[in-house]
Design an enzyme around this catalytic site. Structure first.
Site, mmCIF file in Angstrom:
data_model
loop_
_atom_site.group_PDB
_atom_site.id
_atom_site.type_symbol
_atom_site.label_atom_id
_atom_site.label_comp_id
_atom_site.label_asym_id
_atom_site.label_seq_id
_atom_site.Cartn_x
_atom_site.Cartn_y
_atom_site.Cartn_z
ATOM 1 N N CYS A 66 47.695 33.965 -37.233
ATOM 2 C CA CYS A 66 47.725 34.624 -36.124
ATOM 3 C C CYS A 66 48.146 33.943 -35.192
ATOM 4 C CB CYS A 66 46.242 35.249 -35.827
ATOM 5 S SG CYS A 66 45.142 33.948 -35.322
ATOM 6 N N ALA A 69 46.142 31.045 -33.695
ATOM 7 C CA ALA A 69 46.409 29.749 -34.930
ATOM 8 C C ALA A 69 47.743 29.071 -34.495
ATOM 9 C CB ALA A 69 46.365 30.428 -36.120
ATOM 10 N N ARG A 100 45.119 20.889 -39.824
ATOM 11 C CA ARG A 100 46.372 20.360 -40.565
ATOM 12 C C ARG A 100 46.620 19.032 -40.886
ATOM 13 N NH1 ARG A 100 51.356 22.340 -37.925
ATOM 14 N NH2 ARG A 100 52.189 22.565 -39.914
ATOM 15 N N HIS A 200 53.454 30.004 -30.994
ATOM 16 C CA HIS A 200 54.094 28.746 -30.657
ATOM 17 C C HIS A 200 54.833 29.080 -29.291
ATOM 18 C CE1 HIS A 200 54.746 28.758 -35.026
ATOM 19 N NE2 HIS A 200 53.519 28.126 -34.822
#
Length: 547
Positions: A66, A69, A100, A200
């Site tokens: 999403c 995220a 991550r 982003h």
């Protein structure tokens, strides 16, 4: 395309494979999905069009993340000395912690490192009903009292957007109160965009607005760059920095692997931006060029040959013979070890096949490493790409701005009156381009794919399993959500989003690690003995019924 392209026992053509993937969908869904499944039949100087950056069809189990995220988990997660607070229920706190395998080097015993902490306002039912701004204010105060960080960031989750908490007003209030702590927020509600790509963009915008340009000092160095779109998964960024340092190149800031507040603040002092992941960071590259005069070039440090090519690009930009010679020396020093392992491994990997469905530019970059092993990438695609990531930046002018894209703020950037300084004159830039160095350019994934390969945007769980069934690849590369279902089908699965194990895979030493890892995976016999429970004893089957 001939079936031999796939290098297994299938007698199906790519067109038949596409038809088989679409067969199970209702007609309307199949027509829409067909535009996102493309057979690479590019003619010379012509790239076929693919549909990308559109919402996933409801009911399909997508591999995407999403917006939240993408903002918190991908961009801001690897920053070690900023306290990142998730404003929302604790269920959204998954990305409040590291997920991550981003690595960091705190460089000194007393250096701040908050990456191991999970910060959340833990909103309850009463906060959803009556509002959570007071709780957020208290959380920011508590974080400040405990850590006294240089910066605190606040991330909105879906409930926050729905109830209307003004996180930006709270952040501004607390920033004014503290005086010595930069507090700012991100409107990155999970539903706000098509995928994590929207996150982003939102993250980059806020970092650029609130951080970049605050510190004119920067690191000293003769050749100074920023490395954009590198997140230091499994230590990739460490290996790239090792190579750059060995060449005498100073990395001012990495966006955002192993990053710090001061790196972001001084990134405008660099003389070149080197872009790794085009999708997640091209926004910052463009804005740094417009506001401060820093050109950017596309690089790729995934693969030994790609790393050498990227180092030569950087050296040719600076045009200093001393740097050019040093880069060649470093490549000459590093490559023998790489070639030795490649020659040892390649007889066991030659001709094997791979599939890559990874976000960012990884589905493109990792094909370099597979080529070095003599392996073919028979199918690939992105989770959250836009058309320019597939077809190249030349298609950007023809892209339509849809309703989802309008949800994301577009910053109006102009040259900074004090800090704008063109690093190269127009004549110098033209001369460099004439010599083969391309600025602000990315050709995309498709031109580098073999003719006849199947390119799929936003692959889903059903299609992944069907592809494996039809094409029987020797290895499948994707993310954690796909890992175990693929392995149960008897195919080795390498997670390339987060490297569930191993790494680094960037640079020269990373290539050696990757060669050995892939050799181990594709030549292990254990996968042939695996059978998923549903393959032996299917318990439920169904068909679509549409009136």
């Amino acid at each position: 395309m001939t079936p031999a392209m796939f290098n297994n026992d299938t007698t199906m053509t790519a067109a038949e494979i596409k038809e088989e993937l679409l067969k199970k969908y209702p007609p309307k869904v199949a027509r829409k999905r067909a535009k996102q499944i493309m057979i690479n039949e590019a003619l010379e100087n012509e790239t076929p069009e693919i549909t990308a950056n559109v919402r996933t069809i409801p009911g399909i189990i997508t591999m995407r993340g999403c917006t939240y995220a993408g903002c918190k988990g991908v961009i801001m997660g690897p920053t070690r000395d900023i306290v990142n607070i998730t404003h929302g229920p604790i269920g959204c706190g998954f990305y409040s912690w590291l997920t991550r395998r981003n690595q960091t080097d705190a460089y000194a015993p007393d250096a701040a490192n908050y990456m191991t902490y999970c910060f959340s306002t833990d909103m309850q039912d009463k906060d959803i009903i009556f509002g959570g701004e007071k709780k957020l204010e208290a959380a920011i105060q508590e974080a400040y009292d405990l850590f006294h960080p240089k910066g605190i960031c606040v991330f909105a989750t879906c409930p926050v957007g729905l109830i209307g908490d003004d996180i930006h007003a709270v952040a501004a209030k607390m920033k004014a109160k503290f005086g010595d702590c930069n507090v700012f927020a991100f409107s990155c509600e999970g539903y706000k965009g098509v995928s994590q790509s929207a996150g982003h963009h939102i993250a980059n915008n806020q970092v650029f607005k609130h951080l970049v340009g605050l510190d004119d000092q920067g690191k000293p160095g003769k050749y100074r760059i920023n490395l954009l779109g590198e997140y230091n998964i499994g230590g990739d960024g460490f290996e790239i920095d090792r190579i750059l340092n060995k060449c005498g190149v100073t990395n001012i800031a990495t966006f955002s692997g192993n990053s710090t507040y001061d790196q972001f603040a001084s990134s405008h002092t660099a003389d070149l931006n080197a872009v790794m992941c085009h999708r997640s960071i091209n926004y910052v590259a463009d804005m740094l060029e417009t506001k401060y005069g820093i050109p950017w070039v596309k690089v790729n440090f995934i693969g030994a040959n790609a790393a050498a090519k990227s180092l030569r690009k950087i050296a040719s930009y600076f045009g200093d013979q001393e740097l050019i010679d040093r880069v060649e020396e470093v490549i000459a020093e590093e490559m023998p070890a790489v070639r030795a392992v490649a020659e040892e491994v390649r007889p066991r990997t030659e001709g094997k096949t791979a599939m890559l469905f990874v976000g960012g530019s990884r589905a493109h970059h990792y094909q370099e490493l597979f080529k070095e092993l003599g392996m073919k990438t028979i199918s690939a695609g992105y989770e959250f790409a836009h058309r320019d990531d597939y077809e190249g930046r030349q298609v950007i002018p023809e892209l339509k701005v849809d309703a989802d894209s309008r949800n994301i703020e577009e910053l109006e950037v102009s040259p900074d009156e004090r800090l704008f300084r063109p690093r190269k004159s127009q004549e110098e830039l033209r001369a460099l381009e004439s010599s083969g160095l391309k600025f602000k350019d990315y050709d995309g994934l498709i031109p580098d794919m073999e003719r006849g390969a199947v390119v799929i945007d936003d692959l889903n769980q059903y299609e992944a399993e069907k592809l494996v069934e039809l094409l029987k690849p020797d290895i499948f590369c994707a993310g954690i959500k796909e890992k175990f279902s693929i392995q149960k089908l008897g195919v080795p699965m390498k997670q390339l989003h987060s490297y569930d194990s191993g790494g680094p895979y960037a640079g020269f030493r990373g290539a050696i690690n990757f060669y050995r890892e892939i050799d181990r995976l594709v030549n292990s016999r254990v996968w042939g003995y695996l059978k998923a429970p549903w393959q032996e004893n299917p318990e439920l089957s169904a068909t679509y019924v549409w009136e």
